[in-house]
Design a protein around this motif. Structure first.
Motif, PDB file in Angstrom:
ATOM      1  N   SER A  77     -12.722  -4.686   0.320  1.00 34.87           N
ATOM      2  CA  SER A  77     -12.496  -3.311   0.442  1.00 34.87           C
ATOM      3  C   SER A  77     -11.450  -2.738  -0.370  1.00 34.87           C
ATOM      4  O   SER A  77     -11.617  -1.549  -0.985  1.00 34.87           O
ATOM      5  N   LEU A  78     -10.288  -3.266  -0.556  1.00 34.68           N
ATOM      6  CA  LEU A  78      -9.361  -2.992  -1.224  1.00 34.68           C
ATOM      7  C   LEU A  78      -9.828  -2.847  -2.917  1.00 34.68           C
ATOM      8  O   LEU A  78      -9.449  -2.051  -3.524  1.00 34.68           O
ATOM      9  N   TYR A 130      -1.513   5.721   3.224  1.00 32.54           N
ATOM     10  CA  TYR A 130      -2.684   4.779   2.431  1.00 32.54           C
ATOM     11  C   TYR A 130      -3.766   4.941   3.136  1.00 32.54           C
ATOM     12  O   TYR A 130      -5.062   4.344   2.509  1.00 32.54           O
ATOM     13  N   LEU A 177       0.733  -0.987  -0.177  1.00 35.21           N
ATOM     14  CA  LEU A 177       0.110  -0.139   0.239  1.00 35.21           C
ATOM     15  C   LEU A 177       0.609   1.236  -0.102  1.00 35.21           C
ATOM     16  O   LEU A 177       0.248   2.314  -0.392  1.00 35.21           O
ATOM     17  N   CYS A 229     -11.372   0.014  -3.539  1.00 35.53           N
ATOM     18  CA  CYS A 229     -10.438   1.380  -3.760  1.00 35.53           C
ATOM     19  C   CYS A 229      -9.739   1.099  -5.259  1.00 35.53           C
ATOM     20  O   CYS A 229      -9.085   2.378  -5.624  1.00 35.53           O
ATOM     21  N   LEU A 265      -7.355   4.897   1.193  1.00 34.13           N
ATOM     22  CA  LEU A 265      -8.495   3.701   1.597  1.00 34.13           C
ATOM     23  C   LEU A 265      -9.739   4.934   1.758  1.00 34.13           C
ATOM     24  O   LEU A 265     -10.865   4.306   1.236  1.00 34.13           O
TER      25      LEU A 265
END
Length: 133
Positions: free
Chosen positions: A87-88, A37, A20, A91, A41
């Motif tokens: 979640s990632l 990061y 990240l 993003c 996020l």
């Protein structure tokens, strides 16, 4: 289950944080504080127009003062709740935002590497994490 004392957990979290932060562009807040990061996020998840429980939980923790500390707490929250990959991925959907936050060497800018990273993270959904939040 994976617990706080697990050596593998520390290695996993260090690698996630490295990914990240790798080739992350230096950005500053209005008051001059360096963004990390965690800010990426937050922005990425806010763009999805839905409140993320992990963001809400982390921002409610008054002990956390730095973006790195908040980012680490968010990663742990997502591992416990099996939400890290999803979640990632939310993003990483917007390529314009990725270019705004990361330089060209970031693996997130390579569709193939991004897919490999997310595939590995989705495999973690099968692992039970019992971590102190």
């Amino acid at each position: 289950p994976v617990t706080d004392g697990s050596r593998e957990l520390h290695s996993l979290c260090a690698q996630l944080e490295f990914l990240l932060q790798f080739d992350l562009k230096e950005k500053r807040s209005f008051f001059g504080q360096r963004k990390d990061y965690w800010d990426f996020l937050c922005q990425g998840l806010a763009r999805c127009r839905q409140e993320h429980e992990g963001i809400h939980f982390v921002t409610s923790l008054e002990k956390l003062k730095t973006p790195v500390g908040r980012g680490r707490a968010f990663l742990r929250y997502c591992l416990v709740h099996q939400q890290l990959a999803e979640s990632l991925q939310l993003c990483l959907v917007d390529s314009e935002s990725l270019c705004e936050w990361y330089y060209a060497r970031s693996p997130f800018l390579s569709p193939k590497q991004r897919a490999e990273i997310l595939g590995s993270l989705y495999e973690l959904d099968c692992v039970t994490f019992h971590l102190t939040l």
